[in-house]
Enzyme design. Sequence first.
Site, PDB file in Angstrom:
ATOM      1  N   GLU A   1      -9.661   2.949  -5.113  1.00 60.19           N
ATOM      2  CA  GLU A   1      -9.503   4.567  -4.783  1.00 60.19           C
ATOM      3  C   GLU A   1      -8.126   4.881  -5.807  1.00 60.19           C
ATOM      4  OE1 GLU A   1     -10.750   4.782  -0.346  1.00 60.19           O
ATOM      5  OE2 GLU A   1      -9.111   3.555   0.061  1.00 60.19           O
TER       6      GLU A   1
ATOM      7  N   HIS B   1      -2.574   3.060  -5.189  1.00 56.55           N
ATOM      8  CA  HIS B   1      -2.659   2.797  -3.503  1.00 56.55           C
ATOM      9  C   HIS B   1      -0.993   2.103  -3.530  1.00 56.55           C
ATOM     10  CE1 HIS B   1      -5.679   3.671  -0.333  1.00 56.55           C
ATOM     11  NE2 HIS B   1      -6.265   3.159  -1.097  1.00 56.55           N
TER      12      HIS B   1
ATOM     13  N   ASP C   1       1.114  -1.029   0.079  1.00 55.81           N
ATOM     14  CA  ASP C   1      -0.075  -0.589   0.165  1.00 55.81           C
ATOM     15  C   ASP C   1       1.143   1.066   0.459  1.00 55.81           C
ATOM     16  OD1 ASP C   1      -2.627   1.690   0.033  1.00 55.81           O
ATOM     17  OD2 ASP C   1      -3.549   0.318   1.188  1.00 55.81           O
TER      18      ASP C   1
END
Length: 745
Positions: A320, A256, A195
Amino acid sequence: MNRISLILCLVTLVFVSMSLGQSVINVVPKPNSIIPEPGSFPLSRSTGMNLQGSLKSLGLYLTEQLKEFTRLDLSRTAANNHNVITVAVDTDLADPNVEAYRLDVHRTAIRLRARTEIGLFRGVQTLLQLIPLPDSAKTGIFHIPCCRIVDRPRFRWRGLNLDCVRHFMTKDFVKRYIDLLAYYKFNIFHWHLTDDQGWRIEIKKYPKLTQVGAWRKEADGTIYGGYYTQEDIKEIVNYAKTRYITVVPEIEMPGHCEASLASYPENASIDGPFNVGIRWGVYKDIYCPGKEETFAFLENVLREVMDLFPSRFIHIGGDEVPKDEWKGNALCQKLMRQEGLKNEEELQSYFIRRIQEFLRSHGREIAGWDEILEGNGPDSGAVVESWRGVDGAIQAVKAGLNTIVSPGDFTYLSQDAERLSIDTVYAFDPMPHGFGPDEQKRVLGTEASMWSENAPQPAVDSKMFPRLLALAEDAWTLPARKNLTDFHNRLVYQYDRLAYLGVDYGLEKKAIVFDTKFDRSKRQFIVSLTPTQSGIQVLYTIGDTLTLGNSRLYEGPVSINGPSTLITQAVMKRRLVGNPITLSFITDDALNAPITVTEPYSPKYSAGGIGALVDGIRGTMNFRDGLWQGYQGIDIDATVDLGKEKSVSEIGTGFYQESGSWIFMPDSVQYFVSTDGEHFEEAGVIRNDVPEEDPDAIKKDFVLRFDKRKARYVRIVANNIGVCPPWHPGAGGKAWLFIDEIFAN
Ligand code: ACM
C-alpha cells in the site's frame, strides 16, 4: 428388569460412553496419521520420565508443562520400563522432516521420538493435548488414550502476524500468544512493529523513533502508545526460541511509515512536519529513495533489527504505497532518470531491491507483501506474502520466488467472524490450484493476520479464537485428512482447553441463524432462531431494545401477530456477542401476494426468491442477511397482484445503500396502479435524496402517498444508477440496487 438393574445399566452406559469419549483423539491440528488402540496409559504420580540424550531444555519444558497441567511432578528419571514416558531423539526415523515425530501411547509406556528436538517439541504438544483436563481426573490419574501417531507438518511456514502498532500489546501478552501458537504447532511469529500509527521497537541510534514515534495524540487529546525496549525484544525472541518459534519482525517501508517520518521528517518525500497517525487506512507520506540518507537511516535501523532477530527473513512490508509524492519529488525523478526507471512502480522495486541487497550482504533475506512484485519485482530469494487473493503467490512462483499464501479473505482473522466464518477459514487451502511439484515447493505456507485497528489487547482473543485453530489445521494437516464435521467435533473439546488456558474465545461465525414463516390461517409470523455453535444461548425481545436484563431466553419458535419488531442477539459466557439482528414485520395489502419482475435478481442475493419482496419481513442493516434482494446494473420492474380490486393510497419500497460495497439507492422510483394488469396509470415518482458519497450503510423507504385509487395491481420501477460514479473506487463497474420489500395500503 427391576429398577436397580435398570439404574446400574444406565450408569454403566454413561461410564462406557464417557471412557469412549475420552479415547477419541481430539488433537488440533489433526495429526497426519493416527492409529487408535484400545485402552489408555494411566499418567499418575508414579509415572516416570525418561529423557534420553541431552534433552535439557526440552525435558525441562515438558516436565514444567506436565506439572502445571496435572500438578504431577515427573522430573525424576524412570527406574524401569514400566509406567514411563520416554522422550528420545531418534535419527533412525524414516521421515527426514525436521518437525516430524512419532508418538506411541501404550498401556504401560509412552514413547515420543523425533529426529530433532524441534520434532520432539511438536510431539510434546500432541501429548499435552491428549491428556484429559484436570477436572476430569479427580483421582489423580490421567488416562491418555492409547494410539500410534506418525506426524509431520504439511507446510514449513505456519504463522501469525500480530499487529502491535495500531494497538500496543504488552510483553506478557505477546509471550502468552507465543505459548498459544506453540500449542497449535505454529512456528512463525510475524511481529508487525512499525506503521503509520506507531513505531514500537527501540532503535538506539535513532531514539526519536520511540520518543516521538511510539506515541500518538488521539482526537480527544489523550496520548496513546508504547514500545518494546531491546531487552524486551531479546526476552521475547528467546522465549519463542524455547518454543521453536521464529520471530520475524516487520519493519514497514517505503510506505506505512508516518510514525517514522514524524520522528525523522528528513527521510520523507515531501516537507514535514508529520504527526504519528491517528486515523486508520493508507497514508500518502512515504520514505524518499531520492536521498541517500534515507537508505543510510533504514540500513542503520535494520542493523539493530538484525542484531535482535536471528530470523533469516526480515519482513519489510512494501504494501500500500501511494506513489504521488514520488511523482512530485525532484530527487526521486532525478534518481529515476539516472537509473533508467520508467515509472514509480520501478522506483518501488529499486527501493525494495536495495534493501534486499543490504540484508543479503548480512546473510538475511526479505519477506514482503505482494506489492513488492510491482515494477521489476524483487531479486531472487525474496519471499512474497500474497494477501490480495492468491494472484501474488502465483505471480511470485512463476517468477521463481517463494511465497506465503495469506489471502485476506481467508486468513485475516481481525475480520468479524460474522464476515469470515470458521468454516471458510477451514476450507482454505494454502496451495494454489494447478501448481506442479516444483512450483508447490515454492509455497512455504500460510499465516493468520491480526490487524488491531478494531482490537485493543483485551479483544484479541475473541477475534483469534477459535478461528486460529482452523488455520492451524490448514497449515499442518494434509487436505485428505481434513474434514469439517470432524474438526467441529474436536473443536467442542478444544473449547474446554481454551477455557482452561484462559483464552477468551469468541464466535465461530454468525451466531444466530433465523428462519421466518407466515401462517396464513392465523395471519402470524413464526420466527425460529438457531444458535450456530455450542456454548451460546439466544435472547430476544419484541418491540423493545435488547439488553441482558430485558430480554427473554429463546426456547422455541416465536409467533408474531401483526406489525412488530423482534430483536435477537446471542449470549456467551454471560456477555452479549455478535451483532444484534433486528427483524421487522409488516402486514399490508401486498403481503404474500403474487409478484412478477421483468428482469431477474442476481442469484448472489436472491433473498430466497421473488416472494421475499412481499413476505412482510424487512431487511436488516446487514445486506447479507438473506432478506435483501440484489439487482446488478439493472432496474427493478415489479408488479404485485393484490388478488382483488382494493382502494390504495400508499405504495412503498425499501432500499439499501452501502457505497463501499457498490450498493446505491435508486435514482428514482416510479409507482403505477392498474385494475386489469394491462393498463397502468402512474401514481407518482420519488427521487432519491440520499447522497451517493455517504460512506455509511443506509436503509430508506421510498413511500408514495396519494388520493385513494381503485387498484388490483401495483407496479414499481426502481431505476438503478447503472454504474458506480466517477469518484468511486469501482467507477464504471455495475452498481447494485438492493430492495427488501414492496408494500401497499
Ligand atoms: C495489508 O493488509 N496491507 C498487508
